[in-house]
Scaffold this motif. Structure first.
Motif, PDB file in Angstrom:
ATOM      1  N   ARG A  72      27.592  28.858  27.522  1.00 32.66           N
ATOM      2  CA  ARG A  72      27.673  30.250  27.062  1.00 32.66           C
ATOM      3  C   ARG A  72      27.179  31.250  28.107  1.00 32.66           C
ATOM      4  O   ARG A  72      26.264  32.050  27.869  1.00 32.66           O
ATOM      5  N   PRO A  73      27.778  31.257  29.281  1.00 33.08           N
ATOM      6  CA  PRO A  73      27.333  32.200  30.323  1.00 33.08           C
ATOM      7  C   PRO A  73      27.873  33.604  30.066  1.00 33.08           C
ATOM      8  O   PRO A  73      28.884  33.780  29.384  1.00 33.08           O
ATOM      9  N   ASP A  74      27.204  34.586  30.628  1.00 35.74           N
ATOM     10  CA  ASP A  74      27.774  35.932  30.637  1.00 35.74           C
ATOM     11  C   ASP A  74      28.295  36.297  32.019  1.00 35.74           C
ATOM     12  O   ASP A  74      28.920  37.337  32.203  1.00 35.74           O
ATOM     13  N   LEU A  75      28.063  35.414  33.009  1.00 34.33           N
ATOM     14  CA  LEU A  75      28.623  35.582  34.352  1.00 34.33           C
ATOM     15  C   LEU A  75      29.117  34.229  34.850  1.00 34.33           C
ATOM     16  O   LEU A  75      28.377  33.236  34.817  1.00 34.33           O
ATOM     17  N   VAL A  76      30.373  34.193  35.293  1.00 35.37           N
ATOM     18  CA  VAL A  76      30.962  32.976  35.865  1.00 35.37           C
ATOM     19  C   VAL A  76      31.611  33.332  37.193  1.00 35.37           C
ATOM     20  O   VAL A  76      32.317  34.343  37.293  1.00 35.37           O
ATOM     21  N   THR A  77      31.376  32.505  38.209  1.00 39.50           N
ATOM     22  CA  THR A  77      32.122  32.644  39.462  1.00 39.50           C
ATOM     23  C   THR A  77      32.963  31.381  39.657  1.00 39.50           C
ATOM     24  O   THR A  77      32.499  30.273  39.391  1.00 39.50           O
ATOM     25  N   LEU A  78      34.186  31.582  40.111  1.00 40.21           N
ATOM     26  CA  LEU A  78      35.091  30.472  40.406  1.00 40.21           C
ATOM     27  C   LEU A  78      35.567  30.593  41.840  1.00 40.21           C
ATOM     28  O   LEU A  78      36.253  31.555  42.186  1.00 40.21           O
ATOM     29  N   GLU A 106      37.034  34.261  27.984  1.00 44.26           N
ATOM     30  CA  GLU A 106      36.759  34.429  26.565  1.00 44.26           C
ATOM     31  C   GLU A 106      35.277  34.350  26.265  1.00 44.26           C
ATOM     32  O   GLU A 106      34.821  34.812  25.211  1.00 44.26           O
ATOM     33  N   VAL A 107      34.516  33.767  27.187  1.00 42.00           N
ATOM     34  CA  VAL A 107      33.084  33.549  26.967  1.00 42.00           C
ATOM     35  C   VAL A 107      32.231  34.525  27.762  1.00 42.00           C
ATOM     36  O   VAL A 107      31.270  35.103  27.239  1.00 42.00           O
ATOM     37  N   ALA A 108      32.561  34.706  29.023  1.00 39.61           N
ATOM     38  CA  ALA A 108      31.721  35.484  29.928  1.00 39.61           C
ATOM     39  C   ALA A 108      32.159  36.936  29.999  1.00 39.61           C
ATOM     40  O   ALA A 108      33.354  37.238  30.021  1.00 39.61           O
ATOM     41  N   GLU A 109      31.195  37.835  30.053  1.00 40.39           N
ATOM     42  CA  GLU A 109      31.492  39.257  30.217  1.00 40.39           C
ATOM     43  C   GLU A 109      32.053  39.544  31.602  1.00 40.39           C
ATOM     44  O   GLU A 109      32.901  40.429  31.760  1.00 40.39           O
ATOM     45  N   GLY A 147      41.722  40.855  33.961  1.00 43.26           N
ATOM     46  CA  GLY A 147      40.723  41.898  34.174  1.00 43.26           C
ATOM     47  C   GLY A 147      39.422  41.378  34.756  1.00 43.26           C
ATOM     48  O   GLY A 147      38.348  41.923  34.461  1.00 43.26           O
ATOM     49  N   THR A 148      39.501  40.348  35.580  1.00 46.44           N
ATOM     50  CA  THR A 148      38.292  39.820  36.201  1.00 46.44           C
ATOM     51  C   THR A 148      37.984  40.575  37.487  1.00 46.44           C
ATOM     52  O   THR A 148      38.810  41.330  38.006  1.00 46.44           O
ATOM     53  N   LEU A 149      36.811  40.320  38.008  1.00 46.08           N
ATOM     54  CA  LEU A 149      36.426  40.873  39.296  1.00 46.08           C
ATOM     55  C   LEU A 149      37.011  40.001  40.404  1.00 46.08           C
ATOM     56  O   LEU A 149      37.241  38.804  40.209  1.00 46.08           O
TER      57      LEU A 149
END
Length: 258
Positions: A72-78, A106-109, A147-149
């Motif tokens: 349940r992260p609010d920040l993910v980097t791929l 769907e999980v991370a802001e 809409g990701t960074l």
């Protein structure tokens, strides 16, 4: 912005190769640097790194994404796709990338994606330049779709400078990892350490004999072993990265960068 939990997924670049900790305790890399800086403004930040060297996008989807979602992260980097390019897996890249990003978004802001540098700077790899371009187009389109960074490493004027890379010239070295970390923080609207983005001085031109010697050393110690390992792994049914595990599989508190 304050973050509660940061999870990094991807391949060797997200794992931290070739940026070892000074004490030899393992690889650091830009993800650890970003987490340490985030902890300055978010002291309760928890950080996990599920990235494993050699992993393709389909493997990241199957092995890392379910674990990331469960945390349940609010920040993910791929950071991934390079191994798909090297293995010529163009047919599966788009589908795997889309499903990864759709799922974690769907999980991370906040979700951060990355383009890849032009691998054609390496002798013998110019033929796969179209694959890198295709992957970068997919990454850019996917970032816009969800809409990701996006950190477009090609915007860094020193992106292809050999000094940013390790001895194998493929993985980032310490200087490169610091620059990527600075770009991530900037994308997250957080100020990086200015030293991490210091312009490099003009490169010194080596005499031809020294350049030739460096190329030979690179071929002997990195290219030939990599090719031999790839052939051997195919013969015995192994995949790059088999036997390696995530360096930080469970979220834990982070010590801010000193």
């Amino acid at each position: 912005m304050h973050y509660r939990r940061y999870v990094a997924i991807g391949d060797s670049c997200a794992e931290g190769l070739d940026d070892p900790y000074p004490d030899g305790s393992g690889y650091r890399g830009w993800t650890d640097l970003v987490a340490g800086e985030l902890a300055r403004t978010s002291p309760s930040l928890e950080y996990a790194n599920l990235a494993v060297r050699g992993r393709r996008l389909d493997q990241i989807l199957a092995e890392q994404v379910p674990l990331a979602v469960a945390q349940r992260p609010d920040l993910v980097t791929l950071f991934g796709g390079g191994n798909d390019v090297l293995q010529g897996r163009r047919q599966t890249m788009a589908r795997s990338l889309d499903e990864i990003v759709a799922t974690v978004a769907e999980v991370a802001e906040a979700v951060v994606l990355f383009t890849l540098p032009d691998i054609a700077r390496l002798p013998g790899l110019r033929r796969i330049r179209p694959r890198v371009g295709q992957l970068n187009d997919l990454i850019t389109e996917t970032a816009a779709k969800y809409g990701t960074l996006l950190v477009d490493v090609r915007d860094d004027e020193f992106c292809d400078d050999e000094r940013l890379y390790g001895d194998d010239r493929l993985h980032l070295g310490p200087l490169g990892h610091h620059r990527v970390a600075a770009h991530v923080l900037t994308t997250l609207d957080l100020p990086p350490d200015p030293a991490w983005l210091t312009p490099l001085p003009p490169a010194e031109r080596d005499p031809l004999w020294r350049t030739a010697a460096r190329h030979w050393t690179w071929l002997r110690h990195h290219v030939y072993p990599a090719v031999h390992g790839t052939v051997r792994n195919k013969l015995i049914g192994r995949q790059p990265g088999d036997g390696f595990v995530a360096k930080r599989p469970a979220p834990a508190r982070v010590t801010p960068v000193p």
